[in-house]
Write an enzyme that holds these catalytic residues in place. Structure first.
Site, PDB file in Angstrom:
ATOM      1  N   GLU A 102       2.365 -48.693 -15.576  1.00  0.00           N
ATOM      2  CA  GLU A 102       1.993 -47.290 -15.176  1.00  0.00           C
ATOM      3  C   GLU A 102       1.094 -47.374 -14.218  1.00  0.00           C
ATOM      4  OE1 GLU A 102       0.492 -44.457 -18.137  1.00  0.00           O
ATOM      5  OE2 GLU A 102       1.116 -42.802 -16.926  1.00  0.00           O
TER       6      GLU A 102
ATOM      7  N   LYS B 246       6.519 -46.719 -14.791  1.00  0.00           N
ATOM      8  CA  LYS B 246       6.062 -45.304 -15.287  1.00  0.00           C
ATOM      9  C   LYS B 246       5.344 -44.761 -14.173  1.00  0.00           C
ATOM     10  CE  LYS B 246       3.889 -42.380 -18.577  1.00  0.00           C
ATOM     11  NZ  LYS B 246       3.929 -41.772 -20.132  1.00  0.00           N
TER      12      LYS B 246
END
Ligand code: 13P
Length: 333
Positions: A179, A221
């Site tokens: 992420e 992500k």
């Protein structure tokens, strides 16, 4: 490394219309959210709140898995059933946040790097034994066009640690969610966000490749390509959808296990509308595209619970409805 397991698990996590629910706020972050709503910041209240989320009836119809914090994966319901057991009963996957937060990069205008590699292998072995099948590591990328941020050093440092984490996770047969969050705070335009997000993702995937990460067993992500929250001109839903998908198509390998979004300060409505528009405008995409929202799914439920902590059912209904709205958005509905 069991590549078959990793790619199958990654696919399962983003099997549309389902998405992932992030409930992995660290203790300080969770306490801050509680304090803002007048909820006493005790371990028992954090446990109660997470029990509400995990046991919400029907949540498993829209949510494939949840990302937990270390405290939560060890907790049980009021009646003594381990949370990990509830996940098994509901057929949801167990995820775990494994980074330990950010620190300033010295002499870098407040840019951040993420810590947590020390002892990571041992922690992952333990989490795997507890039933975890995926993990999350968040890097923070700030935009400040006047100062020329993000710097190349910031992107390099964060790509490197994301890749090292991904490698250790895959060695333990845990699907890594990488992420790199491009923060939406600031006055930058959507074009600036596009430039920085492209640079961030191309840097990251170059490093992941160099590190021989198994891409089909990996989930990205990402933040959406979106105007800074104080930018005088706010992009429309159509612009966000178009530029986000363009940026992803240009920078993410087509064989990735899946892509999910964080909400990053968008309202529930914005996060849901933007996701729906991406699917509406693109019925065919090279990868599964879903959500891994925290605030944009949880917040209305948390607010309802804060207003009446005895009334768990109302908060759970709100949570499930919000999750369902996002699952429908994944179908363009
Ligand atoms: P938000 O959706 O609240 O941004 O959180 C998602 C998340 O897990 C950030 O790491």
């Amino acid at each position: 490394m069991d590549t078959q397991f990793l790619s199958t698990e990654a696919k399962k996590l983003v099997a549309l219309p389902k998405g992932i629910l992030a409930i992995d706020e660290s203790m300080p972050t969770c306490n801050k959210r509680f304090e803002n709503l007048g909820i006493p910041t005790t371990e028992e209240n954090r446990r109660k709140y997470r029990e509400l989320l995990i046991t919400a009836p029907g949540i498993e119809e829209s949510i494939s898995g949840m990302i937990l914090f270390d405290e939560t994966i060890r907790q049980s319901t009021a009646t003594g059933i381990p949370f990990t057991e509830i996940f098994k009963q509901k057929g949801m996957s167990i995820g775990i946040k494994v980074d330990s937060g950010t620190k300033d990069i010295p002499n870098h205008d407040g840019e951040k790097f993420t810590e947590g590699l020390e002892g990571l292998n041992n922690r992952l072995v333990e989490y795997k034994n507890m039933g975890a099948s995926f993990a999350k590591w968040r890097a923070v990328i700030n935009i400040d066009m006047e100062k020329g941020l993000p710097s190349n050093e910031c992107l390099d440092i964060n790509s490197k640690s994301l890749s090292q984490y991904a490698q250790i996770a895959q060695e333990n047969n845990i699907v890594p969610i990488v992420e790199p969050e491009v923060i939406m705070d600031g006055s930058h335009t959507i074009e600036d966000s596009y430039t920085v997000t492209s640079k961030t993702l191309s840097n990251l995937f170059k490093t992941l490749k160099e590190q021989n990460i198994f891409i089909p067993g990996l989930i990205l992500k990402t933040s959406m390509v979106i105007s800074g929250n104080t930018c005088p001109v706010q992009a429309t839903t159509e612009q966000i959808a178009e530029m986000t998908v363009k940026c992803l198509k240009e920078n993410v390998p087509s064989d990735i296990g899946g892509i999910v979004f964080l909400s990053g300060g968008q309202t529930e409505q914005q996060a849901c509308d933007n996701l729906r528009m991406m699917h509406k405008m693109n019925p065919e995409l090279p990868w599964a595209l879903s959500f891994s929202y925290g605030r944009a799914i949880q917040y209305p439920a948390l607010k309802a619970w804060a207003a009446n902590m005895e009334d768990v059912a109302t908060a759970q209904n709100i949570l499930v409805e919000n999750a369902r709205n996002n699952a429908n958005a994944n179908l363009g509905k």
